[in-house]
Write a protein that holds these residues in place. Sequence first.
Motif, PDB file in Angstrom:
ATOM      1  N   VAL A 142     138.551  19.114  70.066  1.00 52.20           N
ATOM      2  CA  VAL A 142     138.893  18.474  71.331  1.00 52.20           C
ATOM      3  C   VAL A 142     138.644  19.423  72.493  1.00 52.20           C
ATOM      4  O   VAL A 142     137.999  19.077  73.483  1.00 52.20           O
ATOM      5  CB  VAL A 142     140.361  17.999  71.339  1.00 52.20           C
ATOM      6  N   LEU A 143     139.170  20.640  72.388  1.00 49.06           N
ATOM      7  CA  LEU A 143     139.062  21.630  73.461  1.00 49.06           C
ATOM      8  C   LEU A 143     138.361  22.881  72.951  1.00 49.06           C
ATOM      9  O   LEU A 143     138.640  23.353  71.846  1.00 49.06           O
ATOM     10  CB  LEU A 143     140.457  22.011  73.966  1.00 49.06           C
ATOM     11  N   ALA A 144     137.480  23.416  73.763  1.00 48.68           N
ATOM     12  CA  ALA A 144     136.861  24.715  73.479  1.00 48.68           C
ATOM     13  C   ALA A 144     136.758  25.475  74.795  1.00 48.68           C
ATOM     14  O   ALA A 144     136.210  24.952  75.771  1.00 48.68           O
ATOM     15  CB  ALA A 144     135.482  24.547  72.860  1.00 48.68           C
ATOM     16  N   VAL A 145     137.330  26.663  74.828  1.00 48.34           N
ATOM     17  CA  VAL A 145     137.219  27.498  76.021  1.00 48.34           C
ATOM     18  C   VAL A 145     136.482  28.773  75.640  1.00 48.34           C
ATOM     19  O   VAL A 145     136.660  29.308  74.544  1.00 48.34           O
ATOM     20  CB  VAL A 145     138.600  27.825  76.633  1.00 48.34           C
ATOM     21  N   ASP A 146     135.680  29.243  76.564  1.00 49.71           N
ATOM     22  CA  ASP A 146     134.843  30.413  76.269  1.00 49.71           C
ATOM     23  C   ASP A 146     134.843  31.360  77.461  1.00 49.71           C
ATOM     24  O   ASP A 146     134.459  30.978  78.571  1.00 49.71           O
ATOM     25  CB  ASP A 146     133.405  29.967  75.963  1.00 49.71           C
ATOM     26  N   GLY A 147     135.332  32.583  77.226  1.00 50.04           N
ATOM     27  CA  GLY A 147     135.281  33.621  78.241  1.00 50.04           C
ATOM     28  C   GLY A 147     136.126  33.360  79.472  1.00 50.04           C
ATOM     29  O   GLY A 147     135.766  33.795  80.569  1.00 50.04           O
ATOM     30  N   LEU A 148     137.266  32.676  79.303  1.00 43.01           N
ATOM     31  CA  LEU A 148     138.087  32.354  80.470  1.00 43.01           C
ATOM     32  C   LEU A 148     138.716  33.617  81.061  1.00 43.01           C
ATOM     33  O   LEU A 148     139.317  34.427  80.353  1.00 43.01           O
ATOM     34  CB  LEU A 148     139.201  31.377  80.096  1.00 43.01           C
ATOM     35  N   THR A 149     138.574  33.754  82.362  1.00 46.78           N
ATOM     36  CA  THR A 149     139.172  34.861  83.113  1.00 46.78           C
ATOM     37  C   THR A 149     139.839  34.284  84.352  1.00 46.78           C
ATOM     38  O   THR A 149     139.231  33.496  85.088  1.00 46.78           O
ATOM     39  CB  THR A 149     138.114  35.892  83.530  1.00 46.78           C
ATOM     40  N   GLY A 150     141.094  34.659  84.577  1.00 45.53           N
ATOM     41  CA  GLY A 150     141.830  34.127  85.708  1.00 45.53           C
ATOM     42  C   GLY A 150     141.409  34.747  87.025  1.00 45.53           C
ATOM     43  O   GLY A 150     140.953  35.896  87.082  1.00 45.53           O
ATOM     44  N   ALA A 151     141.583  33.992  88.106  1.00 45.42           N
ATOM     45  CA  ALA A 151     141.200  34.470  89.436  1.00 45.42           C
ATOM     46  C   ALA A 151     142.027  35.677  89.851  1.00 45.42           C
ATOM     47  O   ALA A 151     141.573  36.514  90.637  1.00 45.42           O
ATOM     48  CB  ALA A 151     141.351  33.344  90.459  1.00 45.42           C
TER      49      ALA A 151
ATOM     50  N   GLY B 210     133.107  18.583  73.532  1.00 48.81           N
ATOM     51  CA  GLY B 210     131.751  19.097  73.617  1.00 48.81           C
ATOM     52  C   GLY B 210     131.126  19.068  74.980  1.00 48.81           C
ATOM     53  O   GLY B 210     130.036  19.618  75.175  1.00 48.81           O
ATOM     54  N   GLU B 211     131.767  18.435  75.961  1.00 46.24           N
ATOM     55  CA  GLU B 211     131.205  18.335  77.294  1.00 46.24           C
ATOM     56  C   GLU B 211     131.922  19.292  78.248  1.00 46.24           C
ATOM     57  O   GLU B 211     133.151  19.346  78.287  1.00 46.24           O
ATOM     58  CB  GLU B 211     131.328  16.902  77.827  1.00 46.24           C
ATOM     59  N   ALA B 212     131.135  20.059  79.025  1.00 50.08           N
ATOM     60  CA  ALA B 212     131.713  20.993  79.987  1.00 50.08           C
ATOM     61  C   ALA B 212     132.406  20.218  81.102  1.00 50.08           C
ATOM     62  O   ALA B 212     131.880  19.210  81.594  1.00 50.08           O
ATOM     63  CB  ALA B 212     130.633  21.895  80.557  1.00 50.08           C
ATOM     64  N   VAL B 213     133.606  20.676  81.493  1.00 51.63           N
ATOM     65  CA  VAL B 213     134.352  20.040  82.576  1.00 51.63           C
ATOM     66  C   VAL B 213     134.759  21.108  83.587  1.00 51.63           C
ATOM     67  O   VAL B 213     134.968  22.267  83.244  1.00 51.63           O
ATOM     68  CB  VAL B 213     135.613  19.314  82.049  1.00 51.63           C
ATOM     69  N   THR B 214     134.857  20.698  84.835  1.00 54.20           N
ATOM     70  CA  THR B 214     135.331  21.573  85.901  1.00 54.20           C
ATOM     71  C   THR B 214     136.679  21.046  86.367  1.00 54.20           C
ATOM     72  O   THR B 214     136.774  19.908  86.855  1.00 54.20           O
ATOM     73  CB  THR B 214     134.343  21.608  87.077  1.00 54.20           C
ATOM     74  N   LEU B 215     137.723  21.848  86.193  1.00 52.01           N
ATOM     75  CA  LEU B 215     139.086  21.417  86.498  1.00 52.01           C
ATOM     76  C   LEU B 215     139.594  22.232  87.682  1.00 52.01           C
ATOM     77  O   LEU B 215     140.029  23.369  87.522  1.00 52.01           O
ATOM     78  CB  LEU B 215     139.986  21.611  85.281  1.00 52.01           C
ATOM     79  N   THR B 216     139.518  21.648  88.865  1.00 51.32           N
ATOM     80  CA  THR B 216     139.940  22.365  90.068  1.00 51.32           C
ATOM     81  C   THR B 216     141.302  21.919  90.574  1.00 51.32           C
ATOM     82  O   THR B 216     141.787  22.441  91.571  1.00 51.32           O
ATOM     83  CB  THR B 216     138.908  22.173  91.187  1.00 51.32           C
ATOM     84  N   SER B 217     141.921  20.965  89.871  1.00 52.59           N
ATOM     85  CA  SER B 217     143.231  20.474  90.276  1.00 52.59           C
ATOM     86  C   SER B 217     143.899  19.797  89.082  1.00 52.59           C
ATOM     87  O   SER B 217     143.212  19.405  88.121  1.00 52.59           O
ATOM     88  CB  SER B 217     143.112  19.460  91.419  1.00 52.59           C
TER      89      SER B 217
ATOM     90  N   ALA C 273     140.793  13.955  82.931  1.00 56.56           N
ATOM     91  CA  ALA C 273     140.043  14.375  81.745  1.00 56.56           C
ATOM     92  C   ALA C 273     140.849  14.207  80.457  1.00 56.56           C
ATOM     93  O   ALA C 273     140.314  14.385  79.363  1.00 56.56           O
ATOM     94  CB  ALA C 273     139.615  15.829  81.889  1.00 56.56           C
ATOM     95  N   GLY C 274     142.137  13.875  80.606  1.00 61.40           N
ATOM     96  CA  GLY C 274     142.976  13.672  79.419  1.00 61.40           C
ATOM     97  C   GLY C 274     143.792  14.878  79.028  1.00 61.40           C
ATOM     98  O   GLY C 274     144.208  15.001  77.872  1.00 61.40           O
ATOM     99  N   ILE C 275     144.050  15.802  79.984  1.00 62.81           N
ATOM    100  CA  ILE C 275     144.858  16.992  79.725  1.00 62.81           C
ATOM    101  C   ILE C 275     146.174  16.863  80.488  1.00 62.81           C
ATOM    102  O   ILE C 275     146.177  16.642  81.702  1.00 62.81           O
ATOM    103  CB  ILE C 275     144.141  18.273  80.182  1.00 62.81           C
ATOM    104  N   VAL C 276     147.291  17.008  79.791  1.00 66.33           N
ATOM    105  CA  VAL C 276     148.606  16.984  80.436  1.00 66.33           C
ATOM    106  C   VAL C 276     149.356  18.255  80.053  1.00 66.33           C
ATOM    107  O   VAL C 276     149.096  18.864  79.016  1.00 66.33           O
ATOM    108  CB  VAL C 276     149.437  15.746  80.032  1.00 66.33           C
TER     109      VAL C 276
END
Length: 499
Positions: free
Chosen positions: A263-272, A321-328, A335-338
């Motif tokens: 369902v979810l895959a994150v790669d190389g996440l770095t916080g601001a 499998g699809e890249a998403v941009t979550l700015t809010s 996108a189905g994330i709670v």
Amino acid sequence: MTETPPITATGLSIRNITKSFGPVRVLEGIDLDIRPGECVAVLGENGAGKSTLSAIIAGVIPPSSGEMTWNGAPYAPRSPAEALSHGIGLIHQEMRLLPELSIAENVFVGRLLMKNGRIDRREMNRRAEVQLRRLGLDIPATTKVKALRVAAQQQVEIAKALTLEASLLIFDEPTAALGGEETDRLFEQIDRLKAEGVSSVYISHRLEEIARVADRIAVLRDGALVAVHDTADVPVRQLVEEMVGRSVERLFPDIPAPTGPEVLAVDGLTGAQNDFRDISFSVRAGEIFGIAGIVGAGRTELVRAIAGIDPLAAGTVRLAGEAVTLTSPRDALDAGIVMVPEDRKGQGLLLGMPIADNVAVGNFDLVGNAGWVRPSQTRAFGAQAIDSMGVKGTPEQLVGRLSGGNQQKVIIAKWLARSPRLVIMDEPTRGVDVGARAQIYEAIAELAQAGMAVIVVSSDLDEVIGLSHRVMVLSRGESRGILERGEATHVAIMERATT
């Protein structure tokens, strides 16, 4: 008939204390002694009467009947200030800090230090920082409270009480927002106080803490004192059964292995803000993925970024499998994330509004028709949510009057109404009693069984181990590895969390 024990000459003696609010009796004939230099743990489910008893001792509310003595003299405080004048202080479960004031100002609010007719801010800052360092919080006392995370705010609340130089301190869920390292420092401080003759009443839902900090244990159930143990070395199962009045076979439900797709895959996440760096992992449908680590490791910051609350500096997020941009958060919801936040009162609920309105907020697209929402629709939507999670309340009831466990169920029910693909839970049972905790665990297991992907962030190692199929351990913002269910032990997690 049990004979009432004699009143002790020193320390606090409580005899036949009862308390009623209208026709509802919440305490019934409580007899308890707190001796000098000892820590007595008071256990019980939400609504058992623990906080009411604490409030009576601390002068917040009077008893309906009964008597107390303090060091052999009659004790009947009419206010918290009067209790403090006797050397008795209460550290509240819910933080009562003033966010616009500094740490030092919060620590000494109502009793500001003066010198030559002026507020002695230098001495206030110095004394506050001494207590903060003892608790492992090395930040300037001039920092405004609103800039602190929940765990740091809890440590400020504790430091505030420690500066009272009290003879008896009541700790009401002091470690609810703390991780292992911060909890250990608090226990060391309590040990020092005990050596100095300071008594303490310790209320906690974390039963694994009790043997470490307490000398004796008192168990309340439905307002009555059902057991007093002269040692803290009591099996957790026995304590749970005394608290709930029934045998508890298993606290954690059986959770089948996930078989669904990623369902979810994150790669190389770095916080601001660089709170976490280069984090990669995936979660499958039907999987409960645990995130462990001491407070400050970057756990909450990571899941807030995945939920679109905080910005990312780098990395990708993929859903199915699809890249998403979550700015809010709205992007995440669409996108189905709670996400169920760690601070349910400050971030998850509107305490002065009814249950139905709390469930409807954020879900108006599901409640109304063509942009219009009628009160009858809101009530019906709320009633359905209440029924789905077994919330003890009515749609019209103010959510602020619910127990912690029922408040948490309201938030979960609110977001499950959206049938999400990914559910993030940050400290899902913080401040929740053992009975409601088991119900929340069942709910989490049911989410996974329904095919949702679930991320659980928790400071409670038993919780994250008991629920998760896999556990990722964070330390200082970096991943120290992902452990399979059979590998995730207390030792394996703490070895990685402290490196």
